[in-house]
Each structure stands twice: as structure tokens, then as C-alpha cells.
Design a protein around this motif. Structure first.
Motif, PDB file in Angstrom:
ATOM      1  N   PRO A   1       0.849  -1.195   0.000  1.00 26.83           N
ATOM      2  CA  PRO A   1       0.000   0.000   0.000  1.00 26.83           C
ATOM      3  C   PRO A   1       0.886   1.248   0.000  1.00 26.83           C
ATOM      4  O   PRO A   1       1.939   1.267   0.653  1.00 26.83           O
ATOM      5  CB  PRO A   1      -0.791  -0.121   1.304  1.00 26.83           C
ATOM      6  CG  PRO A   1       0.050  -0.975   2.191  1.00 26.83           C
ATOM      7  CD  PRO A   1       0.873  -1.861   1.291  1.00 26.83           C
ATOM      8  N   THR A   2       0.493   2.266  -0.762  1.00 21.96           N
ATOM      9  CA  THR A   2       1.299   3.486  -0.822  1.00 21.96           C
ATOM     10  C   THR A   2       0.438   4.730  -0.716  1.00 21.96           C
ATOM     11  O   THR A   2      -0.736   4.723  -1.076  1.00 21.96           O
ATOM     12  CB  THR A   2       2.103   3.594  -2.136  1.00 21.96           C
ATOM     13  OG1 THR A   2       1.199   3.773  -3.216  1.00 21.96           O
ATOM     14  CG2 THR A   2       2.971   2.387  -2.377  1.00 21.96           C
ATOM     15  N   TYR A   3       1.078   5.771  -0.241  1.00 23.68           N
ATOM     16  CA  TYR A   3       0.500   7.109  -0.254  1.00 23.68           C
ATOM     17  C   TYR A   3       1.667   8.091  -0.321  1.00 23.68           C
ATOM     18  O   TYR A   3       2.426   8.229   0.640  1.00 23.68           O
ATOM     19  CB  TYR A   3      -0.352   7.393   0.983  1.00 23.68           C
ATOM     20  CG  TYR A   3      -0.732   8.852   1.093  1.00 23.68           C
ATOM     21  CD1 TYR A   3      -1.594   9.427   0.160  1.00 23.68           C
ATOM     22  CD2 TYR A   3      -0.209   9.649   2.098  1.00 23.68           C
ATOM     23  CE1 TYR A   3      -1.926  10.763   0.236  1.00 23.68           C
ATOM     24  CE2 TYR A   3      -0.539  10.990   2.183  1.00 23.68           C
ATOM     25  CZ  TYR A   3      -1.396  11.542   1.248  1.00 23.68           C
ATOM     26  OH  TYR A   3      -1.722  12.866   1.321  1.00 23.68           O
TER      27      TYR A   3
ATOM     28  N   LYS B   1      -7.020   4.565   4.167  1.00 23.25           N
ATOM     29  CA  LYS B   1      -5.652   4.502   4.686  1.00 23.25           C
ATOM     30  C   LYS B   1      -4.998   3.168   4.344  1.00 23.25           C
ATOM     31  O   LYS B   1      -5.454   2.451   3.475  1.00 23.25           O
ATOM     32  CB  LYS B   1      -5.701   4.725   6.190  1.00 23.25           C
ATOM     33  CG  LYS B   1      -6.368   6.039   6.547  1.00 23.25           C
ATOM     34  CD  LYS B   1      -5.687   6.711   7.661  1.00 23.25           C
ATOM     35  CE  LYS B   1      -6.421   8.021   7.930  1.00 23.25           C
ATOM     36  NZ  LYS B   1      -5.587   9.073   8.230  1.00 23.25           N
ATOM     37  N   GLY B   2      -3.899   2.836   5.061  1.00 24.57           N
ATOM     38  CA  GLY B   2      -3.105   1.650   4.762  1.00 24.57           C
ATOM     39  C   GLY B   2      -3.891   0.360   4.727  1.00 24.57           C
ATOM     40  O   GLY B   2      -3.690  -0.484   3.857  1.00 24.57           O
ATOM     41  N   ALA B   3      -4.814   0.171   5.668  1.00 21.95           N
ATOM     42  CA  ALA B   3      -5.607  -1.060   5.690  1.00 21.95           C
ATOM     43  C   ALA B   3      -6.456  -1.178   4.431  1.00 21.95           C
ATOM     44  O   ALA B   3      -6.639  -2.275   3.894  1.00 21.95           O
ATOM     45  CB  ALA B   3      -6.485  -1.109   6.935  1.00 21.95           C
TER      46      ALA B   3
ATOM     47  N   ARG C   1      -4.247  -2.371   1.664  1.00 23.15           N
ATOM     48  CA  ARG C   1      -3.984  -3.805   1.797  1.00 23.15           C
ATOM     49  C   ARG C   1      -5.180  -4.617   1.301  1.00 23.15           C
ATOM     50  O   ARG C   1      -5.024  -5.622   0.610  1.00 23.15           O
ATOM     51  CB  ARG C   1      -3.662  -4.157   3.248  1.00 23.15           C
ATOM     52  CG  ARG C   1      -2.294  -3.698   3.683  1.00 23.15           C
ATOM     53  CD  ARG C   1      -2.004  -4.065   5.140  1.00 23.15           C
ATOM     54  NE  ARG C   1      -0.796  -3.406   5.569  1.00 23.15           N
ATOM     55  CZ  ARG C   1      -0.734  -2.174   6.052  1.00 23.15           C
ATOM     56  NH1 ARG C   1      -1.834  -1.456   6.194  1.00 23.15           N
ATOM     57  NH2 ARG C   1       0.416  -1.644   6.403  1.00 23.15           N
ATOM     58  N   ASN C   2      -6.387  -4.193   1.658  1.00 23.49           N
ATOM     59  CA  ASN C   2      -7.585  -4.912   1.228  1.00 23.49           C
ATOM     60  C   ASN C   2      -7.771  -4.861  -0.281  1.00 23.49           C
ATOM     61  O   ASN C   2      -8.077  -5.875  -0.914  1.00 23.49           O
ATOM     62  CB  ASN C   2      -8.831  -4.354   1.931  1.00 23.49           C
ATOM     63  CG  ASN C   2      -8.868  -4.718   3.399  1.00 23.49           C
ATOM     64  OD1 ASN C   2      -8.315  -5.734   3.820  1.00 23.49           O
ATOM     65  ND2 ASN C   2      -9.499  -3.888   4.199  1.00 23.49           N
ATOM     66  N   VAL C   3      -7.583  -3.694  -0.886  1.00 24.75           N
ATOM     67  CA  VAL C   3      -7.715  -3.571  -2.340  1.00 24.75           C
ATOM     68  C   VAL C   3      -6.614  -4.376  -3.034  1.00 24.75           C
ATOM     69  O   VAL C   3      -6.864  -5.075  -4.020  1.00 24.75           O
ATOM     70  CB  VAL C   3      -7.678  -2.090  -2.776  1.00 24.75           C
ATOM     71  CG1 VAL C   3      -7.534  -1.960  -4.283  1.00 24.75           C
ATOM     72  CG2 VAL C   3      -8.934  -1.372  -2.298  1.00 24.75           C
TER      73      VAL C   3
END
Length: 166
Positions: free
Chosen positions: A28-30, A86-88, A91-93
Motif C-alpha cells: 500500500p502506498t500514499y 488509509k493503509g488497511a 492492503r484490502n484492495v
């Protein structure tokens, strides 16, 4: 290199005729293009090579992620853009877009040791576990490493409580 995106309609676009990897590594990134190279470089050094990388990029990212990842072509790589949350959520996507039998999560500012995937897959392939986790080294820039979690799961302990609470 294969860079793909989640369309506005939510349809995931990828050549599904390609061979499915054993492992999907979800990142996951932002706005993390400045550090994601470290994570991707650690994947280039893996002794286990049957994996793909799924980068789940936040809808709020404004950095140059596509340019930064263009040099990585030693493994199948795709990017899912427009992740909300957010990060979770990333991760789910990423998990939903993953094609591998197993999923490994790697934060964009972290790295795997070279034998990480090989060790985890070997444990999973023995068939006695559904989940594999490992300790991590945490370096806070003060010349000292911490190991987390500081202890292993104990017999009879709920793995979900251990991993998500403790």
C-alpha cells in the motif's frame, strides 16, 4: 513491465491469461515514491522468484510513483490506483487484486530480507499452518534496532489477538 489501474467503474484490468504466481506481494502506498524503491529493491534480491507485486496507491497521492517504479522489471508489477482510505484499505484492495495463492504484505518504506519469501512459502507448503508471520527489525535512526514482536505466539493463544492486538 505491466502497470495497470483500477478504472473509475471499479473494474480491475490485467491480462488474466498470464501464469498465476504463487505469491502476491501487496504494497500500500500514499505519496511514497521517495521510499518505495527500497521496498522494490528488496524484492529484486529475493531468493524465491515466483511472485508478483501489487502496489495499491492512494487516491490522494500526488507524487511521481509511475516514474519511480518504471525501472523494476524483474517481476510482474501492477498498480491499482484510486484506493480510498488509509493503509488497511490499500492492503484490502491489493489483496482483492492479487492472483497468488499466498499474499505477503510489505509497507512501502520497509524491506524484506533476501530469504523472507522462500522461508514463508516453505513453511506454508508444509501444510501445517494457514498463516505465517515473522519478526521485524525496527530502526528509528538512533543506532539501535528493536525486534518486534518481542515474543512469539504461545500455545493456545489466539493468533488474531496476538497479531492485531498485542
Amino acid at each position: 513491465m505491466e502497470v495497470l489501474a483500477l478504472s473509475d467503474s471499479g473494474e480491475y484490468c490485467r491480462d488474466e491469461s498470464a501464469r498465476r504466481p504463487l505469491v502476491s506481494v501487496v504494497i500500500p502506498t500514499y505519496n511514497s515514491s521517495g521510499v518505495v524503491s527500497r521496498a522494490l529493491h528488496s524484492l529484486e534480491r529475493q531468493t524465491f522468484t515466483d511472485f508478483e507485486v501489487v502496489i495499491a496507491d492512494s487516491a490522494r497521492s500526488t507524487d511521481d510513483l509511475p516514474r519511480r517504479i518504471a525501472a523494476y522489471n524483474k517481476f510482474p508489477l501492477c498498480v491499482v490506483t484510486g484506493v480510498r482510505g488509509k493503509g488497511a484499505d490499500g492492503r484490502n484492495v491489493g489483496w482483492q487484486a492479487a492472483r497468488g495463492r499466498y499474499v505477503a504484505f510489505l509497507d512501502s518504506d520497509d524491506e524484506f530480507l533476501p530469504s523472507k519469501l522462500a522461508t514463508c512459502v516453505a513453511s506454508l507448503e508444509q501444510g501445517w499452518a494457514d498463516v505465517v508471520y515473522s519478526q521485524v527489525f525496527v530502526e528509528r535512526g538512533v543506532g539501535r534496532l528493536w525486534i518486534k514482536p518481542w515474543r512469539g505466539v504461545v500455545e493456545g493463544e489466539n493468533i488474531y489477538d496476538y497479531m492485531l492486538v498485542d
